[in-house]
Design a protein around this motif. Structure first.
Motif, PDB file in Angstrom:
ATOM      1  N   VAL A  46       0.819  -1.215   0.000  1.00  0.00           N
ATOM      2  CA  VAL A  46       0.000   0.000   0.000  1.00  0.00           C
ATOM      3  C   VAL A  46       0.854   1.268   0.000  1.00  0.00           C
ATOM      4  CG1 VAL A  46      -1.883  -1.181   1.175  1.00  0.00           C
ATOM      5  CG2 VAL A  46      -0.240   0.150   2.518  1.00  0.00           C
ATOM      6  N   LEU A  47       2.173   1.135   0.097  1.00  0.00           N
ATOM      7  CA  LEU A  47       3.053   2.307   0.116  1.00  0.00           C
ATOM      8  C   LEU A  47       3.040   2.989  -1.248  1.00  0.00           C
ATOM      9  CD1 LEU A  47       5.201   4.065   1.488  1.00  0.00           C
ATOM     10  CD2 LEU A  47       6.909   2.370   0.835  1.00  0.00           C
ATOM     11  N   LEU A  48       2.788   4.308  -1.253  1.00  0.00           N
ATOM     12  CA  LEU A  48       2.703   5.077  -2.486  1.00  0.00           C
ATOM     13  C   LEU A  48       3.965   5.894  -2.725  1.00  0.00           C
ATOM     14  CD1 LEU A  48       0.933   5.897  -4.910  1.00  0.00           C
ATOM     15  CD2 LEU A  48      -0.030   7.721  -3.480  1.00  0.00           C
ATOM     16  N   TRP A  49       4.393   6.705  -1.737  1.00  0.00           N
ATOM     17  CA  TRP A  49       5.641   7.459  -1.826  1.00  0.00           C
ATOM     18  C   TRP A  49       6.099   7.848  -0.428  1.00  0.00           C
ATOM     19  CZ3 TRP A  49       5.421  12.193   0.445  1.00  0.00           C
ATOM     20  CH2 TRP A  49       4.197  12.879   0.485  1.00  0.00           C
ATOM     21  N   LYS A  50       7.372   8.238  -0.310  1.00  0.00           N
ATOM     22  CA  LYS A  50       7.904   8.696   0.972  1.00  0.00           C
ATOM     23  C   LYS A  50       9.074   9.632   0.740  1.00  0.00           C
ATOM     24  CE  LYS A  50      11.469   5.229   1.992  1.00  0.00           C
ATOM     25  NZ  LYS A  50      12.536   6.223   2.235  1.00  0.00           N
ATOM     26  N   GLU A  51       9.378  10.435   1.749  1.00  0.00           N
ATOM     27  CA  GLU A  51      10.591  11.236   1.732  1.00  0.00           C
ATOM     28  C   GLU A  51      11.774  10.338   2.093  1.00  0.00           C
ATOM     29  OE1 GLU A  51       9.714  15.828   2.639  1.00  0.00           O
ATOM     30  OE2 GLU A  51       9.557  14.545   4.416  1.00  0.00           O
ATOM     31  N   PRO A  52      12.955  10.605   1.530  1.00  0.00           N
ATOM     32  CA  PRO A  52      14.115   9.750   1.821  1.00  0.00           C
ATOM     33  C   PRO A  52      14.460   9.664   3.305  1.00  0.00           C
ATOM     34  CG  PRO A  52      14.550  11.120  -0.096  1.00  0.00           C
ATOM     35  CD  PRO A  52      13.254  11.601   0.475  1.00  0.00           C
ATOM     36  N   ALA A  53      14.108  10.685   4.102  1.00  0.00           N
ATOM     37  CA  ALA A  53      14.438  10.667   5.531  1.00  0.00           C
ATOM     38  C   ALA A  53      13.608   9.649   6.307  1.00  0.00           C
ATOM     39  CB  ALA A  53      14.244  12.061   6.124  1.00  0.00           C
ATOM     40  N   VAL A  54      12.529   9.174   5.731  1.00  0.00           N
ATOM     41  CA  VAL A  54      11.688   8.182   6.407  1.00  0.00           C
ATOM     42  C   VAL A  54      12.286   6.796   6.184  1.00  0.00           C
ATOM     43  CG1 VAL A  54       9.405   7.121   6.506  1.00  0.00           C
ATOM     44  CG2 VAL A  54       9.618   9.591   6.157  1.00  0.00           C
ATOM     45  N   ASN A  55      12.556   6.091   7.278  1.00  0.00           N
ATOM     46  CA  ASN A  55      13.160   4.767   7.208  1.00  0.00           C
ATOM     47  C   ASN A  55      12.090   3.675   7.201  1.00  0.00           C
ATOM     48  OD1 ASN A  55      15.934   5.690   7.426  1.00  0.00           O
ATOM     49  ND2 ASN A  55      15.437   6.208   9.549  1.00  0.00           N
ATOM     50  N   ILE A  56      12.360   2.625   6.455  1.00  0.00           N
ATOM     51  CA  ILE A  56      11.446   1.489   6.339  1.00  0.00           C
ATOM     52  C   ILE A  56      12.115   0.252   6.927  1.00  0.00           C
ATOM     53  CG2 ILE A  56      10.171   0.006   4.747  1.00  0.00           C
ATOM     54  CD1 ILE A  56       9.071   2.807   4.877  1.00  0.00           C
ATOM     55  N   SER A  57      11.385  -0.485   7.754  1.00  0.00           N
ATOM     56  CA  SER A  57      11.909  -1.711   8.349  1.00  0.00           C
ATOM     57  C   SER A  57      10.772  -2.718   8.496  1.00  0.00           C
ATOM     58  CB  SER A  57      12.555  -1.413   9.716  1.00  0.00           C
ATOM     59  OG  SER A  57      11.618  -0.814  10.590  1.00  0.00           O
ATOM     60  N   ILE A  58      11.079  -3.874   9.076  1.00  0.00           N
ATOM     61  CA  ILE A  58      10.104  -4.946   9.249  1.00  0.00           C
ATOM     62  C   ILE A  58       9.638  -4.985  10.697  1.00  0.00           C
ATOM     63  CG2 ILE A  58       9.730  -7.445   9.155  1.00  0.00           C
ATOM     64  CD1 ILE A  58       9.901  -6.120   6.439  1.00  0.00           C
ATOM     65  N   LYS A  59       8.353  -5.141  10.892  1.00  0.00           N
ATOM     66  CA  LYS A  59       7.763  -5.255  12.228  1.00  0.00           C
ATOM     67  C   LYS A  59       7.165  -6.646  12.390  1.00  0.00           C
ATOM     68  CE  LYS A  59       3.937  -3.399  15.046  1.00  0.00           C
ATOM     69  NZ  LYS A  59       4.700  -3.034  16.250  1.00  0.00           N
ATOM     70  N   ALA A  60       7.640  -7.382  13.369  1.00  0.00           N
ATOM     71  CA  ALA A  60       7.089  -8.707  13.648  1.00  0.00           C
ATOM     72  C   ALA A  60       5.819  -8.564  14.479  1.00  0.00           C
ATOM     73  CB  ALA A  60       8.121  -9.554  14.382  1.00  0.00           C
ATOM     74  N   LEU A  61       4.814  -9.362  14.160  1.00  0.00           N
ATOM     75  CA  LEU A  61       3.558  -9.332  14.892  1.00  0.00           C
ATOM     76  C   LEU A  61       3.531 -10.435  15.939  1.00  0.00           C
ATOM     77  CD1 LEU A  61       1.083  -8.760  11.911  1.00  0.00           C
ATOM     78  CD2 LEU A  61       1.986  -7.041  13.489  1.00  0.00           C
ATOM     79  N   ALA A  62       2.822 -10.170  17.023  1.00  0.00           N
ATOM     80  CA  ALA A  62       2.716 -11.153  18.099  1.00  0.00           C
ATOM     81  C   ALA A  62       1.937 -12.373  17.613  1.00  0.00           C
ATOM     82  CB  ALA A  62       2.026 -10.533  19.311  1.00  0.00           C
ATOM     83  N   GLY A  63       2.206 -13.518  18.247  1.00  0.00           N
ATOM     84  CA  GLY A  63       1.493 -14.749  17.904  1.00  0.00           C
ATOM     85  C   GLY A  63       1.902 -15.310  16.563  1.00  0.00           C
ATOM     86  N   GLY A  64       3.199 -15.280  16.269  1.00  0.00           N
ATOM     87  CA  GLY A  64       3.689 -15.676  14.956  1.00  0.00           C
ATOM     88  C   GLY A  64       3.291 -17.078  14.538  1.00  0.00           C
ATOM     89  N   ILE A  85       5.082  10.452   4.381  1.00  0.00           N
ATOM     90  CA  ILE A  85       4.889   9.176   3.709  1.00  0.00           C
ATOM     91  C   ILE A  85       3.422   9.079   3.298  1.00  0.00           C
ATOM     92  CG2 ILE A  85       4.428   7.942   5.883  1.00  0.00           C
ATOM     93  CD1 ILE A  85       5.919   5.526   4.680  1.00  0.00           C
ATOM     94  N   ALA A  86       3.147   8.381   2.200  1.00  0.00           N
ATOM     95  CA  ALA A  86       1.771   8.298   1.703  1.00  0.00           C
ATOM     96  C   ALA A  86       1.437   6.871   1.298  1.00  0.00           C
ATOM     97  CB  ALA A  86       1.567   9.244   0.529  1.00  0.00           C
ATOM     98  N   PHE A  87       0.137   6.553   1.392  1.00  0.00           N
ATOM     99  CA  PHE A  87      -0.363   5.214   1.107  1.00  0.00           C
ATOM    100  C   PHE A  87      -1.615   5.291   0.243  1.00  0.00           C
ATOM    101  CE2 PHE A  87       1.370   5.545   5.370  1.00  0.00           C
ATOM    102  CZ  PHE A  87       2.374   4.594   5.356  1.00  0.00           C
ATOM    103  N   SER A  88      -1.845   4.239  -0.516  1.00  0.00           N
ATOM    104  CA  SER A  88      -3.074   4.115  -1.283  1.00  0.00           C
ATOM    105  C   SER A  88      -3.307   2.639  -1.550  1.00  0.00           C
ATOM    106  CB  SER A  88      -2.984   4.892  -2.601  1.00  0.00           C
ATOM    107  OG  SER A  88      -4.209   4.862  -3.290  1.00  0.00           O
ATOM    108  N   ARG A  89      -4.538   2.296  -1.862  1.00  0.00           N
ATOM    109  CA  ARG A  89      -4.856   0.914  -2.202  1.00  0.00           C
ATOM    110  C   ARG A  89      -5.262   0.851  -3.671  1.00  0.00           C
ATOM    111  NH1 ARG A  89      -5.572  -3.703   0.520  1.00  0.00           N
ATOM    112  NH2 ARG A  89      -5.449  -2.695   2.549  1.00  0.00           N
ATOM    113  N   ASP A  90      -4.936  -0.242  -4.331  1.00  0.00           N
ATOM    114  CA  ASP A  90      -5.217  -0.398  -5.756  1.00  0.00           C
ATOM    115  C   ASP A  90      -6.678  -0.761  -5.959  1.00  0.00           C
ATOM    116  OD1 ASP A  90      -4.934  -0.609  -8.453  1.00  0.00           O
ATOM    117  OD2 ASP A  90      -4.002  -2.581  -8.424  1.00  0.00           O
ATOM    118  N   GLY A  91      -7.546   0.218  -5.716  1.00  0.00           N
ATOM    119  CA  GLY A  91      -8.971  -0.023  -5.868  1.00  0.00           C
ATOM    120  C   GLY A  91      -9.755   1.222  -5.523  1.00  0.00           C
ATOM    121  N   ALA A  92     -10.825   1.466  -6.246  1.00  0.00           N
ATOM    122  CA  ALA A  92     -11.671   2.627  -5.967  1.00  0.00           C
ATOM    123  C   ALA A  92     -12.320   2.470  -4.595  1.00  0.00           C
ATOM    124  CB  ALA A  92     -12.738   2.757  -7.043  1.00  0.00           C
ATOM    125  N   GLY A  93     -12.353   3.552  -3.847  1.00  0.00           N
ATOM    126  CA  GLY A  93     -12.959   3.416  -2.530  1.00  0.00           C
ATOM    127  C   GLY A  93     -12.825   4.646  -1.668  1.00  0.00           C
TER     128      GLY A  93
END
Length: 231
Positions: A46-64, A85-93
């Motif tokens: 769902v990630l659309l765009w971001k500024e370079p200063a925004v860092n992206i990493s992985i988040k583990a969820l509980a109850g793996g 940072i911005a997000f969108s979904r590939d679908g009208a809504g």
């Protein structure tokens, strides 16, 4: 029974949970978040765009392990660092926010989640009973979001437009099984079967409803959808 009301379709300079956000656009809207110190998490597609200063990493969820057994995601993508940072979904809504205070929970139909601040914990609940196999795409599980501290923001995506009805104690509404998006944890959900009979030699059919009984809020999407996994 109260009548469902259209939720706002846009937001400008809304602040909650340590972030400021904007929702803009009509056919395929986008969510634009201004980050300072609070982290947000989301599904990577769902990630659309971001500024370079925004860092992206992985988040583990509980109850793996339980998530693996249920076929649910065990990781989310996480953004942190000052920037936009911005997000969108590939679908009208319709993209909209739900603000949750500490201790509040929201039950959400799967595949409607867009993003959330890290004050909100993401888990799931099993829908018990053979009749609940026909929940229009929710399968056996419903996403559950619980605010564990302070105040947090949960952003969801609905197909078409999104309406909300606030039910009082004992008030109920029947919703097409592909039409609901979210409900308060205080709202009870049951499956109702309405059978049609047209005579001895004619065909018959049935409608499957989800009946929601208050107190609490229920979200309804006008472009209801049934996911292939439940067909």
């Amino acid at each position: 029974m109260p009548i469902p009301v259209l939720l706002p379709t846009s937001a400008l300079n809304e602040s909650c949970g340590g972030v400021t956000y904007h929702i803009e656009g009509e056919l395929v809207p986008s969510l634009h978040v201004e980050l300072v110190s609070v982290r947000i998490y989301f599904e990577h597609h769902v990630l659309l765009w971001k500024e370079p200063a925004v860092n992206i990493s992985i988040k583990a969820l509980a109850g793996g392990f339980k998530r693996v057994m249920a076929g649910l995601p065990i990781f989310m993508t996480e953004a942190h660092g000052a920037g936009h940072i911005a997000f969108s979904r590939d679908g009208a809504g319709h993209i909209f926010a739900k603000h949750l205070k500490q201790g509040e929970s929201l039950d959400v139909r799967e595949h409607q989640f867009l993003a959330a601040t890290d004050q909100i914990e993401f888990s799931f609940t099993r829908v018990k009973g053979i009749s609940n196999m026909l929940l229009g795409g929710t399968g056996f599980f419903i996403d559950k979001f619980h605010c564990t501290r302070g105040e947090g923001v949960l952003w969801l995506h609905g197909y078409g437009n999104v309406f909300e009805v606030v039910l009082g104690p004992g008030q109920a509404i029947d919703v097409e099984s592909g039409g609901w998006i979210y409900k308060d944890s205080t709202v009870q959900m049951d499956t109702q079967f309405q059978r049609f009979s047209t005579g001895l030699f004619a065909s018959a059919g049935q409608i499957v409803w989800n009946r929601f009984t208050g107190p609490g809020r229920v979200g309804i999407q006008s472009m209801y959808i049934h996911y292939p996994t439940a067909e």
